[in-house]
Design a protein around this motif. Structure first.
Motif, PDB file in Angstrom:
ATOM      1  N   PHE A  73       0.823  -1.207   0.000  1.00  0.00           N
ATOM      2  CA  PHE A  73       0.000   0.000   0.000  1.00  0.00           C
ATOM      3  C   PHE A  73       0.861   1.264   0.000  1.00  0.00           C
ATOM      4  O   PHE A  73       0.640   2.185  -0.791  1.00  0.00           O
ATOM      5  CB  PHE A  73      -0.927   0.000   1.218  1.00  0.00           C
ATOM      6  N   PHE A  74       1.861   1.337   0.863  1.00  0.00           N
ATOM      7  CA  PHE A  74       2.682   2.542   0.939  1.00  0.00           C
ATOM      8  C   PHE A  74       3.593   2.684  -0.279  1.00  0.00           C
ATOM      9  O   PHE A  74       3.884   3.793  -0.710  1.00  0.00           O
ATOM     10  CB  PHE A  74       3.499   2.558   2.231  1.00  0.00           C
ATOM     11  N   ARG A  75       4.018   1.570  -0.872  1.00  0.00           N
ATOM     12  CA  ARG A  75       4.800   1.642  -2.111  1.00  0.00           C
ATOM     13  C   ARG A  75       3.931   2.187  -3.240  1.00  0.00           C
ATOM     14  O   ARG A  75       4.357   3.057  -4.009  1.00  0.00           O
ATOM     15  CB  ARG A  75       5.338   0.269  -2.481  1.00  0.00           C
ATOM     16  N   ASP A  76       2.698   1.694  -3.344  1.00  0.00           N
ATOM     17  CA  ASP A  76       1.802   2.182  -4.391  1.00  0.00           C
ATOM     18  C   ASP A  76       1.394   3.626  -4.149  1.00  0.00           C
ATOM     19  O   ASP A  76       1.207   4.381  -5.106  1.00  0.00           O
ATOM     20  CB  ASP A  76       0.571   1.293  -4.492  1.00  0.00           C
ATOM     21  N   ARG A  77       1.246   4.019  -2.885  1.00  0.00           N
ATOM     22  CA  ARG A  77       0.920   5.412  -2.592  1.00  0.00           C
ATOM     23  C   ARG A  77       2.062   6.323  -3.018  1.00  0.00           C
ATOM     24  O   ARG A  77       1.838   7.393  -3.582  1.00  0.00           O
ATOM     25  CB  ARG A  77       0.650   5.602  -1.098  1.00  0.00           C
ATOM     26  N   LYS A  78       3.281   5.896  -2.783  1.00  0.00           N
ATOM     27  CA  LYS A  78       4.455   6.693  -3.153  1.00  0.00           C
ATOM     28  C   LYS A  78       4.544   6.838  -4.670  1.00  0.00           C
ATOM     29  O   LYS A  78       4.901   7.901  -5.174  1.00  0.00           O
ATOM     30  CB  LYS A  78       5.719   6.030  -2.606  1.00  0.00           C
ATOM     31  N   ARG A  79       4.191   5.802  -5.406  1.00  0.00           N
ATOM     32  CA  ARG A  79       4.278   5.837  -6.867  1.00  0.00           C
ATOM     33  C   ARG A  79       3.025   6.393  -7.527  1.00  0.00           C
ATOM     34  O   ARG A  79       2.991   6.573  -8.735  1.00  0.00           O
ATOM     35  CB  ARG A  79       4.548   4.435  -7.396  1.00  0.00           C
ATOM     36  N   GLY A  80       1.969   6.634  -6.766  1.00  0.00           N
ATOM     37  CA  GLY A  80       0.753   7.234  -7.307  1.00  0.00           C
ATOM     38  C   GLY A  80      -0.175   6.252  -7.983  1.00  0.00           C
ATOM     39  O   GLY A  80      -0.942   6.633  -8.860  1.00  0.00           O
ATOM     40  N   TYR A  81      -0.130   4.972  -7.595  1.00  0.00           N
ATOM     41  CA  TYR A  81      -0.966   3.954  -8.215  1.00  0.00           C
ATOM     42  C   TYR A  81      -2.334   3.798  -7.562  1.00  0.00           C
ATOM     43  O   TYR A  81      -3.156   3.040  -8.053  1.00  0.00           O
ATOM     44  CB  TYR A  81      -0.274   2.595  -8.183  1.00  0.00           C
ATOM     45  N   ILE A  82      -2.581   4.456  -6.446  1.00  0.00           N
ATOM     46  CA  ILE A  82      -3.833   4.255  -5.729  1.00  0.00           C
ATOM     47  C   ILE A  82      -4.833   5.344  -6.099  1.00  0.00           C
ATOM     48  O   ILE A  82      -4.478   6.379  -6.659  1.00  0.00           O
ATOM     49  CB  ILE A  82      -3.600   4.219  -4.209  1.00  0.00           C
ATOM     50  N   GLY A  83      -6.066   5.095  -5.751  1.00  0.00           N
ATOM     51  CA  GLY A  83      -7.118   6.043  -6.066  1.00  0.00           C
ATOM     52  C   GLY A  83      -7.056   7.283  -5.192  1.00  0.00           C
ATOM     53  O   GLY A  83      -6.355   7.337  -4.184  1.00  0.00           O
ATOM     54  N   PRO A  84      -7.821   8.299  -5.547  1.00  0.00           N
ATOM     55  CA  PRO A  84      -7.775   9.551  -4.795  1.00  0.00           C
ATOM     56  C   PRO A  84      -8.278   9.416  -3.359  1.00  0.00           C
ATOM     57  O   PRO A  84      -7.934  10.209  -2.494  1.00  0.00           O
ATOM     58  CB  PRO A  84      -8.676  10.494  -5.595  1.00  0.00           C
ATOM     59  N   ARG A  85      -9.061   8.387  -3.094  1.00  0.00           N
ATOM     60  CA  ARG A  85      -9.587   8.183  -1.743  1.00  0.00           C
ATOM     61  C   ARG A  85      -8.470   7.900  -0.739  1.00  0.00           C
ATOM     62  O   ARG A  85      -8.555   8.299   0.419  1.00  0.00           O
ATOM     63  CB  ARG A  85     -10.576   7.030  -1.775  1.00  0.00           C
ATOM     64  N   PHE A  86      -7.420   7.218  -1.165  1.00  0.00           N
ATOM     65  CA  PHE A  86      -6.366   6.804  -0.264  1.00  0.00           C
ATOM     66  C   PHE A  86      -5.111   7.665  -0.344  1.00  0.00           C
ATOM     67  O   PHE A  86      -4.134   7.390   0.323  1.00  0.00           O
ATOM     68  CB  PHE A  86      -5.982   5.352  -0.550  1.00  0.00           C
ATOM     69  N   GLN A  87      -5.128   8.696  -1.171  1.00  0.00           N
ATOM     70  CA  GLN A  87      -3.943   9.541  -1.274  1.00  0.00           C
ATOM     71  C   GLN A  87      -3.862  10.476  -0.082  1.00  0.00           C
ATOM     72  O   GLN A  87      -4.859  10.838   0.522  1.00  0.00           O
ATOM     73  CB  GLN A  87      -3.964  10.322  -2.574  1.00  0.00           C
ATOM     74  N   GLU A  88      -2.629  10.859   0.235  1.00  0.00           N
ATOM     75  CA  GLU A  88      -2.420  11.751   1.375  1.00  0.00           C
ATOM     76  C   GLU A  88      -3.012  13.122   1.050  1.00  0.00           C
ATOM     77  O   GLU A  88      -2.853  13.644  -0.039  1.00  0.00           O
ATOM     78  CB  GLU A  88      -0.930  11.898   1.660  1.00  0.00           C
ATOM     79  N   THR A  89      -3.690  13.690   2.044  1.00  0.00           N
ATOM     80  CA  THR A  89      -4.257  15.023   1.861  1.00  0.00           C
ATOM     81  C   THR A  89      -3.599  15.971   2.845  1.00  0.00           C
ATOM     82  O   THR A  89      -3.316  15.617   3.991  1.00  0.00           O
ATOM     83  CB  THR A  89      -5.774  15.018   2.108  1.00  0.00           C
ATOM     84  N   LYS A  90      -3.345  17.148   2.393  1.00  0.00           N
ATOM     85  CA  LYS A  90      -2.780  18.164   3.266  1.00  0.00           C
ATOM     86  C   LYS A  90      -3.923  18.967   3.851  1.00  0.00           C
ATOM     87  O   LYS A  90      -4.916  19.249   3.195  1.00  0.00           O
ATOM     88  CB  LYS A  90      -1.831  19.065   2.480  1.00  0.00           C
ATOM     89  N   ASN A  91      -3.794  19.335   5.094  1.00  0.00           N
ATOM     90  CA  ASN A  91      -4.839  20.082   5.777  1.00  0.00           C
ATOM     91  C   ASN A  91      -4.899  21.490   5.208  1.00  0.00           C
ATOM     92  O   ASN A  91      -3.988  22.282   5.393  1.00  0.00           O
ATOM     93  CB  ASN A  91      -4.570  20.091   7.285  1.00  0.00           C
ATOM     94  N   LYS A  92      -5.981  21.809   4.516  1.00  0.00           N
ATOM     95  CA  LYS A  92      -6.132  23.118   3.879  1.00  0.00           C
ATOM     96  C   LYS A  92      -6.664  24.166   4.846  1.00  0.00           C
ATOM     97  O   LYS A  92      -6.660  25.345   4.547  1.00  0.00           O
ATOM     98  CB  LYS A  92      -7.060  23.007   2.679  1.00  0.00           C
ATOM     99  N   ASN A  93      -7.142  23.752   5.996  1.00  0.00           N
ATOM    100  CA  ASN A  93      -7.735  24.681   6.949  1.00  0.00           C
ATOM    101  C   ASN A  93      -6.742  25.168   7.989  1.00  0.00           C
ATOM    102  O   ASN A  93      -7.134  25.707   9.011  1.00  0.00           O
ATOM    103  CB  ASN A  93      -8.919  24.022   7.649  1.00  0.00           C
ATOM    104  N   GLN A  94      -5.470  24.978   7.762  1.00  0.00           N
ATOM    105  CA  GLN A  94      -4.494  25.444   8.733  1.00  0.00           C
ATOM    106  C   GLN A  94      -4.429  26.965   8.678  1.00  0.00           C
ATOM    107  O   GLN A  94      -4.335  27.571   7.629  1.00  0.00           O
ATOM    108  CB  GLN A  94      -3.108  24.874   8.432  1.00  0.00           C
ATOM    109  N   SER A  95      -4.490  27.569   9.823  1.00  0.00           N
ATOM    110  CA  SER A  95      -4.404  29.015   9.862  1.00  0.00           C
ATOM    111  C   SER A  95      -2.949  29.424   9.995  1.00  0.00           C
ATOM    112  O   SER A  95      -2.149  28.749  10.618  1.00  0.00           O
ATOM    113  CB  SER A  95      -5.229  29.571  11.016  1.00  0.00           C
ATOM    114  N   THR A  96      -2.621  30.549   9.390  1.00  0.00           N
ATOM    115  CA  THR A  96      -1.249  31.044   9.436  1.00  0.00           C
ATOM    116  C   THR A  96      -1.087  32.139  10.476  1.00  0.00           C
ATOM    117  O   THR A  96      -0.067  32.799  10.519  1.00  0.00           O
ATOM    118  CB  THR A  96      -0.836  31.574   8.052  1.00  0.00           C
ATOM    119  N   GLU A  97      -2.128  32.339  11.293  1.00  0.00           N
ATOM    120  CA  GLU A  97      -2.046  33.365  12.335  1.00  0.00           C
ATOM    121  C   GLU A  97      -1.136  32.889  13.454  1.00  0.00           C
ATOM    122  O   GLU A  97      -1.110  31.730  13.793  1.00  0.00           O
ATOM    123  CB  GLU A  97      -3.439  33.648  12.909  1.00  0.00           C
ATOM    124  N   HIS A  98      -0.408  33.820  13.982  1.00  0.00           N
ATOM    125  CA  HIS A  98       0.462  33.505  15.099  1.00  0.00           C
ATOM    126  C   HIS A  98      -0.195  33.930  16.398  1.00  0.00           C
ATOM    127  O   HIS A  98      -0.854  34.961  16.468  1.00  0.00           O
ATOM    128  CB  HIS A  98       1.808  34.219  14.942  1.00  0.00           C
TER     129      HIS A  98
END
Length: 100
Positions: A73-98
C-alpha cells in the motif's frame, strides 16, 4: 556490490513475513483438520478443538499479511498507483495566524 547486498536484504525483509504468514496458515489448517479427523474416530469420547494452536496461527497469519499489505500500500501510494480516496491530503484549513 553494495546495491546487490541492499536488494538481498530488502528481499529478506519481504520474504520473512511471507514465511510467517504461511506458517500461521499451516497452524490454523492443522488445528482444523485435527478437529475434523477426531470426529471420525469412534473410540474418542471427548473431542476438543486446539484453540491455542489455531489462535497462534491466526495471529501469525494476520501479522505477516498485514505487513506485506502495508508495504504494498505505501509503495503504491508513493508511486501514485492508488485512487484519490487513499492519497495523502494536506490540511487546507491550517491558519497562518500567530498566537500573540
Amino acid at each position: 556490490m553494495r546495491t546487490l547486498t541492499a536488494r538481498f536484504i530488502a528481499v529478506l525483509i519481504l520474504v520473512i513475513p511471507g514465511i510467517i504468514a504461511m506458517i500461521g496458515f499451516l497452524f490454523m489448517k492443522d488445528a482444523l483438520f485435527k478437529y475434523l479427523y477426531m470426529h471420525g474416530d469412534d473410540s474418542l469420547t471427548h473431542i476438543s478443538f486446539d484453540w491455542l494452536s489455531f489462535t497462534e496461527g491466526l495471529v501469525m497469519f494476520l501479522a505477516g499479511i498485514s505487513f506485506l499489505g502495508g508495504w504494498i500500500f505505501f509503495r503504491d501510494r508513493k508511486r501514485g498507483y492508488i485512487g484519490p480516496r487513499f492519497q495523502e491530503t494536506k490540511n487546507k484549513n491550517q491558519s497562518t495566524e500567530h498566537i500573540v
